[in-house]
Enzyme design. Sequence first.
Site, PDB file in Angstrom:
ATOM      1  CG  ASN A 287      14.880  24.962  65.792  1.00 49.58           C
ATOM      2  OD1 ASN A 287      15.620  25.835  66.232  1.00 49.58           O
ATOM      3  ND2 ASN A 287      15.336  23.805  65.327  1.00 49.58           N
ATOM      4  CG  HIS A 288       7.522  25.599  65.758  1.00 50.32           C
ATOM      5  ND1 HIS A 288       8.024  25.130  64.578  1.00 50.32           N
ATOM      6  CD2 HIS A 288       6.658  26.590  65.427  1.00 50.32           C
ATOM      7  CE1 HIS A 288       7.496  25.805  63.572  1.00 50.32           C
ATOM      8  NE2 HIS A 288       6.662  26.698  64.057  1.00 50.32           N
TER       9      HIS A 288
ATOM     10  CB  VAL B 167      13.915  19.174  62.880  1.00 47.35           C
ATOM     11  CG1 VAL B 167      14.960  18.427  62.054  1.00 47.35           C
ATOM     12  CG2 VAL B 167      14.073  18.851  64.356  1.00 47.35           C
ATOM     13  CB  THR B 168       9.303  21.547  62.154  1.00 47.14           C
ATOM     14  OG1 THR B 168       9.675  21.732  60.789  1.00 47.14           O
ATOM     15  CG2 THR B 168       8.052  22.358  62.447  1.00 47.14           C
ATOM     16  CG  PHE B 169       7.549  18.801  65.703  1.00 48.88           C
ATOM     17  CD1 PHE B 169       6.684  19.717  65.123  1.00 48.88           C
ATOM     18  CD2 PHE B 169       7.406  17.465  65.374  1.00 48.88           C
ATOM     19  CE1 PHE B 169       5.690  19.307  64.243  1.00 48.88           C
ATOM     20  CE2 PHE B 169       6.411  17.044  64.497  1.00 48.88           C
ATOM     21  CZ  PHE B 169       5.559  17.966  63.931  1.00 48.88           C
TER      22      PHE B 169
END
Length: 358
Positions: free
Chosen positions: A12-13, A8-10
């Site tokens: 992996n960022h 998911v986004t957060f």
Amino acid sequence: MHPAFPSVTFSNHWTLATGLHPESHGIVANKFYDPVLKKDFSIEDDDSRWWHGEPIWMTAQRQEKESAVIMWPGSMISGLKPKRVIDFNDTVSPHDKFDQTLQWIDLPREERPNLIGVYIQQTDENGHRHGPTSQDIDKTIADMDDAIGYLLKGLDDRNLLGRIHVVIVSDHGMAETDRSRVIYYDDILSSTSRSWLREREADPLLGLRPKDNAPKHAIQQIYQEFYNFTQSHPDPHFQVYLKEDVPARLHYSNNERIAPIVAIPDVGYVMVDHDRFDPKSATEQFSPIGIHGYDNLAVEMRSIFMAHGPAVDMMYGRRAVLAPFYNTEVYSFVCELLNIDANPAHNGTMEGQFVRIR
């Protein structure tokens, strides 16, 4: 490149920025609860206690190299901000972001950032909205390619294309889903078990955490009801684990923010309750059409990695193709390009050195 789990986004960022697995850096999902802080995570919460680890821009700053970041999750938090940062604004186009990038590159040498990080969200947004095989997402990808070409032309016009490093990554892939691939977890649980639960966490995973006043046996009872379902149905389309039993390769056990019970759906399936989507409604539009967050080794979850620049050419030659690797390696790779020492507290194992296969 393989993303971290969950894809998911957060999560992996922050893995890309720190080189840490989500269980190590604490952003274990886009939506989760911290039983120590006693509150739910929100990207708008300006509390650095959510964000563990040292992001690349802080590593650079410690070694007297300045950074500038455009809309990267975590870069707007007090105590973790680079020297220059632009907060998230969904109306800013990719071309506008690269105009800002080029303006920073045009600064006098003593003011110019050594590292510039840019997040472009349109591919993710339209992937969710239209699905990964739609004509709409094809157009969005073409627009992103055009924007990157705009950046590269700007560098070439400045005679910098062969003197600057450009690293392009994505945080995850995208899978297609529809109303036929919905698993109603409230049908699996007894009414008693449902009454013990806090709001679900970690969509599209199903993270379940009992309320503080639930009985001690609540976790085991809820888990057992899910497990019994998987054993009595020939193809349940999910696996369920107690947190401590999540497969070690996923690195998703050692943090109190991970829910005590974790159900991992098959790629393309989504676990919901009836309040979220009514299966009897013929008119209700199912959304989203594209979903990510599944097993990080699934083909559909693969992310991208591309790098260009003088050190890259020297290490690998032009048009090199690399063996697959995990995105925990990106942090130390960028440290190599910046000629700085990586913070030793990261989970990468390759020290910025990838394996070329052709």
